[in-house]
Design an enzyme around this catalytic site. Structure first.
Site, PDB file in Angstrom:
ATOM      1  N   ASP A   1       0.836  -0.963  -0.019  1.00 24.85           N
ATOM      2  CA  ASP A   1      -0.081   0.075  -0.042  1.00 24.85           C
ATOM      3  C   ASP A   1       0.846   1.276  -0.005  1.00 24.85           C
ATOM      4  O   ASP A   1       1.598   1.502   1.111  1.00 24.85           O
ATOM      5  CB  ASP A   1      -0.893  -0.096   1.150  1.00 24.85           C
ATOM      6  N   HIS A   2       0.746   1.877  -1.162  1.00 27.20           N
ATOM      7  CA  HIS A   2       1.627   3.218  -1.358  1.00 27.20           C
ATOM      8  C   HIS A   2       1.415   4.260  -0.269  1.00 27.20           C
ATOM      9  O   HIS A   2       2.092   5.204   0.008  1.00 27.20           O
ATOM     10  CB  HIS A   2       1.755   3.733  -2.623  1.00 27.20           C
ATOM     11  N   ARG A   3       0.126   4.326   0.609  1.00 22.96           N
ATOM     12  CA  ARG A   3      -0.043   5.250   1.450  1.00 22.96           C
ATOM     13  C   ARG A   3       0.731   4.823   2.883  1.00 22.96           C
ATOM     14  O   ARG A   3       1.025   5.821   3.613  1.00 22.96           O
ATOM     15  CB  ARG A   3      -1.497   4.991   1.727  1.00 22.96           C
TER      16      ARG A   3
END
Length: 458
Positions: free
Chosen positions: A428-430
């Site tokens: 998850d790039h968040r």
């Protein structure tokens, strides 16, 4: 004088099965209309989105009605069955009127004549007299047909819903089989034997109900839909979670090839040194990858987290509850090894074996299928090298493991044949950027290539 006995018809509804479940599919009825049930006796087997469970009835009495056929999906709170419960009107009330009252209640609901029942609390000898109807002929499995008798009413007793699924896929009528299990229970072996013997034709299509051979040069006729498969149970849950994951998580994937030759050698040495104390359980490669993953999460804890967009925060977990994707006949399940950071490799291996066996038997509980914080996906068992899997929502990452195959590899400055595995990390790039994800994956690869690296952190 009226009998001193009252018959109450109590309705039993599908109870709340926990874990936020709102519906369940009827897999197998364990009682029939007219049967006497005791308090807390299992009456139906249902499959939820997370597990298969037997549901006990809180009432004792005679079953007067059932709601829903096998395969029907019911919401929590929907009626399951009704039970006629006899209550004495006063002290010294005779038992015979009570028996007749319960019997009458059952007859009115089922149309069957019930003979020889005792009281609701203590059922005596019983037999069922069926209404007059068509009899079986030899062609339908009667005497002299050479085929097992065909059941004409009630649910077909099978060992699991997987047997029903296998039979449906091959167009088989389970009522034509005689089960080899206890009390005629039909097992998977029975179905597979019938298929191998060629006694069951494949499902047919077309307006005439049969597949027609198409001659050369002819345009084949289109028969429309082959089948419809409901997205219910575990399959429905997987579909919902995967769709939600793709909608909500901005995921990215990085991958690396690693030389697993030394890891294979280490596993061989471990298993060669097994003693009787180990119980004969050899350490699996998945257990070694799991142990490496736990160590990597200790160095990169941001990947052991989830995102709460309502609170606009990243929730980092102290415990590693390690899920692993397992393919079963009922679909994809993700059992969870809880508190993996506190387990030894041997303990992880034992838990993996236990959960895998429970998954294949359809016996995983909701608690064993929920609460994961990170997932391993060993897609190499399907003979593929790489994949970009969908993250198991609401987790933040998933480690993928490809097949381990001999490949040309530069080892110590020379070309050699080594056992190579492709590893992928979908994240998850968040939660993190490429540097954190790449550092995690590189550490995993280093431990695979040089298992001694792991000893520094265990």
């Amino acid at each position: 004088m009226a009998p001193a006995f009252d018959v109450n018809s109590l309705e039993f509804k599908l109870p709340d099965l926990g874990e936020g479940l709102t519906e369940a599919e009827i897999v197998r009825w364990l009682v029939r209309v007219g049967d006497v049930v005791a308090v807390d006796q299992p009456v139906v087997e249902v499959e939820t989105a997370k597990a298969m469970v037997e549901v006990p009835c809180p009432y004792g009495g005679v079953v007067t009605a059932r709601f829903g056929e096998e395969g029907t999906e019911l919401p929590v709170g929907a009626p399951l069955l009704t039970v006629a419960v006899g209550t004495p009107a006063g002290p010294g009330a005779p038992e015979e009127p009570a028996e007749r009252a319960l019997q009458t209640a059952a007859e009115e609901s089922s149309g069957n004549v019930l003979v020889g029942y005792g009281t609701a609390a203590a059922p005596a000898r019983r037999r069922r007299v069926r209404p007059t109807g068509p009899t079986l002929t030899a062609s339908a499995g009667g005497p002299g047909s050479g085929r097992p008798p065909t059941r004409v009413d009630g649910p077909v007793p099978v060992i699991s819903p997987l047997v029903r699924k296998l039979a449906r896929e091959h167009g088989m009528d389970l009522r034509a089989l005689a089960g080899s299990g206890p009390d005629g229970l039909i097992t998977r072996a029975d179905v597979e034997a019938a298929i191998e013997a060629g006694s069951v034709a494949a499902p047919e299509t077309g307006s005439s109900g049969a597949r027609r051979q198409v001659e050369a040069g002819q345009e084949p006729a289109r028969a429309g839909l082959e089948a419809r498969h409901a997205l219910t149970g575990i399959r429905g849950l997987v579909a919902d979670k995967m769709a939600r994951s793709r909608r909500e998580i901005p995921e990215a994937t990085c991958w690396v090839d690693a030389d697993a030759t030394e890891l294979l050698a280490a596993r061989t040495a471990m298993n060669a040194a097994m003693t009787e104390r180990d119980g004969g359980q050899k350490v699996s490669l998945l257990a070694l990858f799991a142990r490496i993953t736990v160590a990597a999460l200790g160095r990169f804890p941001m990947l052991n987290s989830s995102v709460d967009m309502e609170a606009r925060e990243i929730r980092q977990f102290a415990d590693v509850h390690l899920g692993f994707a397992a393919q079963t006949d009922r679909g994809l399940v993700v059992p969870v090894v809880r508190h993996a950071q506190s387990r030894t490799t041997e303990s992880i291996n034992t838990e993996l074996i236990r959960l895998t066996e429970a998954g294949r038997a359809g016996a995983l509980t909701p608690g064993e299928l929920t609460g994961g914080t990170f997932t391993l996906n060993n897609y190499g068992v399907f003979g593929v090298d790489g994949s970009t899997p969908i993250i198991n929502h609401p987790e933040a990452a998933m480690l993928g493991i490809g097949r381990i195959v001999p490949k040309p590899w530069v080892h110590q400055g020379e070309l050699a044949v080594r056992h190579v595995v492709q590893l992928s990390l979908t994240f998850d790039h968040r939660v993190c950027d490429g540097g954190t994800a790449g550092g995690f994956l590189r550490y995993v690869a280093d431990c695979v290539e040089q298992p001694a690296v792991l000893l520094r952190s265990v």
